[in-house]
Write an enzyme that holds these catalytic residues in place. Structure first.
Site, PDB file in Angstrom:
ATOM      1  N   ALA A  78      23.995  45.592  34.531  1.00  0.00           N
ATOM      2  CA  ALA A  78      23.195  44.480  34.017  1.00  0.00           C
ATOM      3  C   ALA A  78      22.778  44.657  32.563  1.00  0.00           C
ATOM      4  O   ALA A  78      21.963  43.887  32.060  1.00  0.00           O
ATOM      5  CB  ALA A  78      21.948  44.293  34.881  1.00  0.00           C
ATOM      6  N   ASP A 118      24.980  57.140  38.400  1.00  0.00           N
ATOM      7  CA  ASP A 118      26.414  57.192  38.137  1.00  0.00           C
ATOM      8  C   ASP A 118      27.106  56.661  39.380  1.00  0.00           C
ATOM      9  O   ASP A 118      27.166  57.337  40.408  1.00  0.00           O
ATOM     10  CB  ASP A 118      26.852  58.621  37.835  1.00  0.00           C
ATOM     11  CG  ASP A 118      28.319  58.692  37.407  1.00  0.00           C
ATOM     12  OD1 ASP A 118      29.043  57.682  37.569  1.00  0.00           O
ATOM     13  OD2 ASP A 118      28.753  59.748  36.918  1.00  0.00           O
ATOM     14  N   ASN A 121      28.335  44.179  40.118  1.00  0.00           N
ATOM     15  CA  ASN A 121      28.958  43.690  38.892  1.00  0.00           C
ATOM     16  C   ASN A 121      29.533  44.807  38.028  1.00  0.00           C
ATOM     17  O   ASN A 121      30.442  44.565  37.237  1.00  0.00           O
ATOM     18  CB  ASN A 121      27.930  42.891  38.080  1.00  0.00           C
ATOM     19  CG  ASN A 121      28.411  42.584  36.683  1.00  0.00           C
ATOM     20  OD1 ASN A 121      29.295  41.763  36.474  1.00  0.00           O
ATOM     21  ND2 ASN A 121      27.839  43.264  35.686  1.00  0.00           N
ATOM     22  N   TYR A 125      43.330  47.606  37.010  1.00  0.00           N
ATOM     23  CA  TYR A 125      42.201  46.680  37.127  1.00  0.00           C
ATOM     24  C   TYR A 125      42.496  45.588  38.158  1.00  0.00           C
ATOM     25  O   TYR A 125      41.664  45.291  39.029  1.00  0.00           O
ATOM     26  CB  TYR A 125      41.931  46.062  35.753  1.00  0.00           C
ATOM     27  CG  TYR A 125      40.827  45.038  35.733  1.00  0.00           C
ATOM     28  CD1 TYR A 125      39.487  45.429  35.698  1.00  0.00           C
ATOM     29  CD2 TYR A 125      41.117  43.674  35.735  1.00  0.00           C
ATOM     30  CE1 TYR A 125      38.469  44.480  35.673  1.00  0.00           C
ATOM     31  CE2 TYR A 125      40.102  42.729  35.707  1.00  0.00           C
ATOM     32  CZ  TYR A 125      38.785  43.140  35.673  1.00  0.00           C
ATOM     33  OH  TYR A 125      37.780  42.197  35.653  1.00  0.00           O
TER      34      TYR A 125
END
Length: 250
Positions: free
Chosen positions: A14, A64, A91, A154
């Protein structure tokens, strides 16, 4: 009444970009927000300060997420701070570029651990402290189904994130916990048009809604999925890409 009045949310990653937008929008809609960061501590504190200026509660937590125990500790701390946890938005992630031929397994694992394994561990930990009505939202990507050159690690991780949400929706549904994904298209950030002018121009030219996405667009989708308006929605991938996925690929 605001859509998330009384909720306690944990938003990972965030400190900036999409995560910042999600954290701020959740606070605007009435949630108390635990803001997670790993390295962008100053940015996360700025987000928390802005939330405080709105009259909402926020706390900055560090961990972490490449470490399983770090994920579980983060969720526990958020739940203890908020006296419960009702929403988790996974996120946090990385998006490096590397051609698949010659890609070292170490780099593959680093992307998978950050983008996928952390989602697994945080979701597992959140489900242990959430009551019925809890919501988990993963930030995936349209690259889960439309890979780009240099993004094999990814794209594979994000495709797995979508399937994890479906599997988690199936197994956590009996406990009253909903799990969904939001798959953004190209989201604008400071300097993007300067750094990648041909890409941003091509996107705007081809997207049906003729603009880049904004962090707020993704945030609004996350608010909806965490709200009572989505109480019968789980295992769903909500694509937020300005219609780009509707374009023919031939």
């Amino acid at each position: 009444m605001r859509l998330l009045e009384g909720q306690v949310a944990l938003v990972t990653g965030a400190g900036g970009g999409i995560g910042r937008g999600i954290a701020l929008r959740f606070a605007e809609q009435g949630a108390s927000v635990a803001v997670y960061c790993r390295t962008a501590v100053a940015a996360a504190r700025e987000v928390a300060s802005r939330i405080g200026d709105m009259g909402a509660r926020a706390v900055v937590l560090e961990a972490d997420l490449r470490d399983e125990e770090g994920c579980h500790r983060l969720v526990r701390e958020a739940a203890e701070w908020g006296e419960g946890l009702t929403s988790l938005v996974n996120n946090a992630g990385v998006q490096p570029t590397r051609p698949l031929p010659g890609m070292p397994a170490e780099e593959w694992r680093a992307v998978v651990d950050t983008n996928l394994t952390s989602v697994f561990a945080c979701t597992q930990a959140a489900a242990e402290v959430m009551r019925a009505g809890g919501s988990v939202t993963h930030i995936a990507s349209i690259e889960a189904s439309r890979p780009a050159p240099g993004h094999a690690h990814y794209s594979a991780a994000k495709a797995a994130v979508v399937m994890h949400a479906r599997a988690a929706a199936l197994e956590y549904g009996p406990h009253g916990i909903r799990v969904n994904t939001v798959s953004p298209g190209l989201i604008d950030r400071e300097g993007l048009a300067r750094d990648w002018p041909e890409g941003t121009e091509r996107w705007v030219r081809k997207a049906p809604l003729a603009r880049l996405g904004r962090p707020q667009d993704v945030a609004d989708a996350c608010v909806f999925l965490a709200s009572p308006l989505a109480s019968w929605i789980t295992g769903h991938d909500l694509v937020v890409d300005g219609g780009m996925s509707a374009r023919p690929t031939w």
